[in-house]
Design a protein around this motif. Structure first.
Motif, short mmCIF file in Angstrom:
data_model
loop_
_atom_site.label_atom_id
_atom_site.label_comp_id
_atom_site.label_asym_id
_atom_site.label_seq_id
_atom_site.Cartn_x
_atom_site.Cartn_y
_atom_site.Cartn_z
N GLU A 75 0.83 -1.21 0.00
CA GLU A 75 0.00 0.00 0.00
C GLU A 75 0.86 1.26 0.00
O GLU A 75 0.59 2.22 -0.72
N GLN A 76 1.93 1.27 0.79
CA GLN A 76 2.83 2.43 0.83
C GLN A 76 3.49 2.65 -0.53
O GLN A 76 3.57 3.78 -1.02
N LEU A 77 3.97 1.57 -1.14
CA LEU A 77 4.60 1.68 -2.46
C LEU A 77 3.60 2.14 -3.50
O LEU A 77 3.92 2.98 -4.36
N TYR A 78 2.40 1.62 -3.45
CA TYR A 78 1.36 2.01 -4.41
C TYR A 78 1.08 3.51 -4.30
O TYR A 78 1.02 4.22 -5.30
N ARG A 79 0.93 4.00 -3.05
CA ARG A 79 0.68 5.43 -2.84
C ARG A 79 1.83 6.28 -3.37
O ARG A 79 1.60 7.32 -4.00
N GLU A 83 1.54 9.02 -6.33
CA GLU A 83 1.88 10.43 -6.10
C GLU A 83 2.92 10.91 -7.11
O GLU A 83 2.81 12.00 -7.66
N GLU A 84 3.95 10.09 -7.34
CA GLU A 84 4.99 10.47 -8.30
C GLU A 84 4.41 10.57 -9.71
O GLU A 84 4.73 11.49 -10.46
N THR A 85 3.55 9.62 -10.07
CA THR A 85 2.94 9.62 -11.39
C THR A 85 2.04 10.84 -11.57
O THR A 85 2.07 11.50 -12.62
N MET A 86 1.24 11.15 -10.56
CA MET A 86 0.36 12.32 -10.63
C MET A 86 1.17 13.61 -10.74
O MET A 86 0.81 14.50 -11.51
N ALA A 87 2.25 13.71 -10.00
CA ALA A 87 3.09 14.90 -10.07
C ALA A 87 3.71 15.04 -11.46
O ALA A 87 3.77 16.14 -12.02
N ARG A 88 4.15 13.92 -12.03
CA ARG A 88 4.73 13.94 -13.37
C ARG A 88 3.68 14.35 -14.41
O ARG A 88 3.95 15.17 -15.29
N GLN A 89 2.47 13.82 -14.29
CA GLN A 89 1.39 14.17 -15.21
C GLN A 89 1.01 15.65 -15.09
O GLN A 89 0.76 16.33 -16.08
N GLU A 90 0.99 16.15 -13.86
CA GLU A 90 0.69 17.56 -13.64
C GLU A 90 1.75 18.44 -14.31
O GLU A 90 1.42 19.43 -14.96
N GLN A 91 3.01 18.06 -14.17
CA GLN A 91 4.10 18.82 -14.77
C GLN A 91 3.98 18.83 -16.30
O GLN A 91 4.13 19.87 -16.94
#
Length: 108
Positions: A75-79, A83-91
């Motif tokens: 669960e920690q790794l998934y989160r 988060e990293e994927t969402m930040a990359r997509q936002e960028q």
């Protein structure tokens, strides 16, 4: 005198002390938390100033940190990955919007 664990336990109530039971990081404020963290089992702390006066602690035992279960780690790794994927997509989205933006200054 409160210089040995036996003396400490015998005299705790006479000096206005009490058993705290199990405490976690952050349960005590500032210097008191640091003082307790620095102790090893069976060790008595030097006097530490707190909001209510001076405090002396004896640490009876430390709880061993339990290892995270497979499910907790997953669960920690998934989160973290999300988060990293969402930040990359936002960028990427912001970069695209900047490239496509048209700015015009008009004097009135």
């Amino acid at each position: 005198m409160l210089n040995t664990p036996e003396n400490f336990n015998e005299n705790i109530e006479e000096h206005g002390g009490a058993e705290l039971g199990w405490i976690s990081d952050g349960d005590l404020r500032g210097k008191l938390d640091e003082t307790v963290k620095s102790l090893e089992p069976g060790e008595i702390s030097p006097p530490a100033r707190g909001a209510g006066g001076f405090h002396i602690f004896i640490l009876h035992e430390k709880e061993k940190e339990k290892a995270a279960t497979y499910e907790e780690m997953r669960e920690q790794l998934y989160r973290r990955i999300m988060e990293e994927t969402m930040a990359r997509q936002e960028q990427l989205l912001l970069e695209q919007l900047r490239r496509e933006a048209v700015i015009s200054n008009r004097l009135l």
